[in-house]
Write a protein that holds these residues in place. Structure first.
Motif, PDB file in Angstrom:
ATOM      1  N   GLU A   1     -15.316  -4.039  -3.867  1.00  0.00           N
ATOM      2  CA  GLU A   1     -14.891  -2.962  -2.951  1.00  0.00           C
ATOM      3  C   GLU A   1     -15.448  -3.263  -1.549  1.00  0.00           C
ATOM      4  O   GLU A   1     -14.745  -3.130  -0.542  1.00  0.00           O
ATOM      5  CB  GLU A   1     -15.399  -1.614  -3.457  1.00  0.00           C
TER       6      GLU A   1
ATOM      7  N   SER B   1     -16.235  -2.999  -9.653  1.00  0.00           N
ATOM      8  CA  SER B   1     -17.186  -3.836  -8.921  1.00  0.00           C
ATOM      9  C   SER B   1     -17.366  -3.330  -7.491  1.00  0.00           C
ATOM     10  O   SER B   1     -16.506  -3.499  -6.641  1.00  0.00           O
ATOM     11  CB  SER B   1     -16.683  -5.284  -8.911  1.00  0.00           C
TER      12      SER B   1
ATOM     13  N   TYR C   1       0.817  -1.218   0.000  1.00  0.00           N
ATOM     14  CA  TYR C   1       0.000   0.000   0.000  1.00  0.00           C
ATOM     15  C   TYR C   1       0.849   1.265   0.000  1.00  0.00           C
ATOM     16  O   TYR C   1       0.407   2.305  -0.474  1.00  0.00           O
ATOM     17  CB  TYR C   1      -0.942   0.027   1.216  1.00  0.00           C
TER      18      TYR C   1
ATOM     19  N   CYS D   1     -11.877  -3.141  -7.919  1.00  0.00           N
ATOM     20  CA  CYS D   1     -12.713  -2.483  -6.902  1.00  0.00           C
ATOM     21  C   CYS D   1     -13.458  -1.281  -7.481  1.00  0.00           C
ATOM     22  O   CYS D   1     -14.554  -0.950  -7.034  1.00  0.00           O
ATOM     23  CB  CYS D   1     -11.867  -2.069  -5.692  1.00  0.00           C
ATOM     24  N   ARG D   2     -12.855  -0.619  -8.476  1.00  0.00           N
ATOM     25  CA  ARG D   2     -13.543   0.491  -9.153  1.00  0.00           C
ATOM     26  C   ARG D   2     -14.725  -0.024  -9.968  1.00  0.00           C
ATOM     27  O   ARG D   2     -15.806   0.543  -9.964  1.00  0.00           O
ATOM     28  CB  ARG D   2     -12.571   1.220 -10.097  1.00  0.00           C
TER      29      ARG D   2
ATOM     30  N   LEU E   1      -6.189  -4.864  -8.638  1.00  0.00           N
ATOM     31  CA  LEU E   1      -7.038  -4.763  -7.446  1.00  0.00           C
ATOM     32  C   LEU E   1      -7.820  -3.447  -7.469  1.00  0.00           C
ATOM     33  O   LEU E   1      -9.038  -3.423  -7.234  1.00  0.00           O
ATOM     34  CB  LEU E   1      -6.181  -4.861  -6.176  1.00  0.00           C
ATOM     35  N   ASP E   2      -7.105  -2.352  -7.749  1.00  0.00           N
ATOM     36  CA  ASP E   2      -7.768  -1.040  -7.779  1.00  0.00           C
ATOM     37  C   ASP E   2      -8.834  -0.990  -8.874  1.00  0.00           C
ATOM     38  O   ASP E   2      -9.929  -0.482  -8.666  1.00  0.00           O
ATOM     39  CB  ASP E   2      -6.730   0.079  -7.970  1.00  0.00           C
TER      40      ASP E   2
END
Lengths: 189, 189
Positions: free
Chosen positions: A122, A118, A86, A115-116, A111-112
Motif C-alpha cells: 500500500e 500488505s 480506477y 494492498c489490504r 491489487l486491492d
C-alpha cells in the motif's frame, strides 16, 4: 519470479524473499510482439502492467481521426488506461507495442487484496502514485509554458534512450508537431 | 476537530471516532485572507494542505514574467507544491488565496508517520493520489486535443461553482487565452 520487479519495489520498500514471493504470486507474465495491442479503445480495463522489457505507446484518437500520443512506457514503468481501470469505465486509449515487450500484469481485485494484506505494498503504490502525479504536473507545466523546441530538448535530455528507440514520426506525434518541424529542431541539437 | 476532513476521509475509508481523533491530531489549522500567500516561489515546502473553506490558485511565472495558472483548489481539495514537497526541492510556484481560506496542514514527517501507523490512511492517500493522477491525465489529454473553446465548456460543466467565484481574467489565465477571447466564448454558452 521477476528480478526486475523486486529491484523496482526495493527502490521504495524493503522486502524479505518470502514477502516478495507472496507479492509476485499476484502477478502474471504477459508477452506481446511489436505492433500488438495491450489495451484497445472501448474495452473495460481490469489490469495494470509493469514493463519488464520493451517499449509501448498510449494513443488517443479524436473524432476527426487525428491520433495523439499521450504516453510512452518502457522498462520499470507502470502502464494502463488508469481512468478506465480506477473508474470502471471503458478505455478511451489504445496501448500498443513499439518493440517486443515483456510485462507483468495484476488485476484490480489482486491489487486491492495485495494492498489490504500488505501495508508495505500500500505504501509502495501511495509513493509511486504521488511521483506519477508530480511527473504529470511537470508535463502540464511544460505544455502550458514551453515551445515545441523546448519540449523536444527536455525530452532528449530526460529520456535520451527513448530518442534512440523511437522513430522521429512517433516523437513528433508525442510533441504535437509535424515531422518536418521535428527534423528542423533535431538538426539543431 | 474538522467535520469536513472526517466527511472527506470517509468517502474512501471508514473510521471510528477514536481513529479520527488520532488522525486529526496530526493536522493544524491555518487561516489566510484573500490575496495572502500560502507558498511562495523559491521556498522549501514541508506541508500539504486540505481546504476546509475558500479558494486558492497556484501560478507559475516564466523567465519573461508571464504568469500561468496551473491549478485551482477549493473545498475538499488537497494542495501544495507537490514537486517541492515530495522531491525536497524549492517551490517553482506561488500559491495564493482568491478568497479568505481555512486550511488544515500536515507536515511531511507527520504524513509519513500517520501513514506508517495507520494502514487506513496509507490506503486513503494511495487512492486519493491515483484519482489525482487520473485527473491530471485528463487535463493533459484536454490540453493536447481540445480547443480553448472546448476547454472553457469543459471547465464550466465540471466546476460551475468556480465560474461564479473567479473573475474572467483568472479563468482566461487558466485556459491560456486572452480575456477578450474568453468574453467571446462565454457570451456564446
Amino acid at each position: 519470479m521477476s528480478f526486475e520487479l523486486k529491484t523496482h519495489l526495493e527502490e521504495i520498500i524493503s522486502l524479505t524473499d518470502q514477502e516478495f514471493e507472496h507479492i509476485a504470486a499476484h502477478f502474471k507474465p504477459k508477452t506481446l510482439k511489436k505492433h500488438q495491442y495491450l489495451i484497445q479503445e472501448d474495452e473495460f480495463v481490469n489490469h495494470i502492467y509493469f514493463v519488464v522489457k520493451g517499449l509501448l505507446k498510449a494513443t488517443f484518437t479524436d473524432a476527426n481521426g487525428k491520433a495523439y500520443i499521450i504516453q510512452f512506457a518502457m522498462e520499470n514503468w507502470w502502464l494502463s488506461d488508469f481512468r478506465a481501470f480506477y473508474g470502471h469505465v471503458k478505455s478511451i486509449t489504445n496501448i500498443s507495442c513499439l518493440e517486443n515487450s515483456e510485462l507483468l500484469s495484476i488485476s484490480k481485485d489482486d491489487l486491492d487484496q495485495l494492498c489490504r494484506e500488505s501495508h508495505k505494498m500500500e505504501h509502495f503504490f501511495r509513493i509511486k502514485n504521488s511521483l506519477g502525479y508530480v511527473a504529470l504536473q511537470q508535463r502540464i507545466l511544460s505544455l502550458l509554458t514551453t515551445s515545441p523546441k523546448e519540449r523536444f530538448e527536455q525530452l532528449a535530455q530526460q529520456y535520451p534512450q527513448l530518442m534512440q528507440r523511437v522513430s522521429k514520426t512517433i516523437i513528433a506525434a508525442y510533441l504535437g508537431i509535424s515531422r518536418e518541424t521535428l527534423s528542423r529542431l533535431s538538426a539543431k541539437v
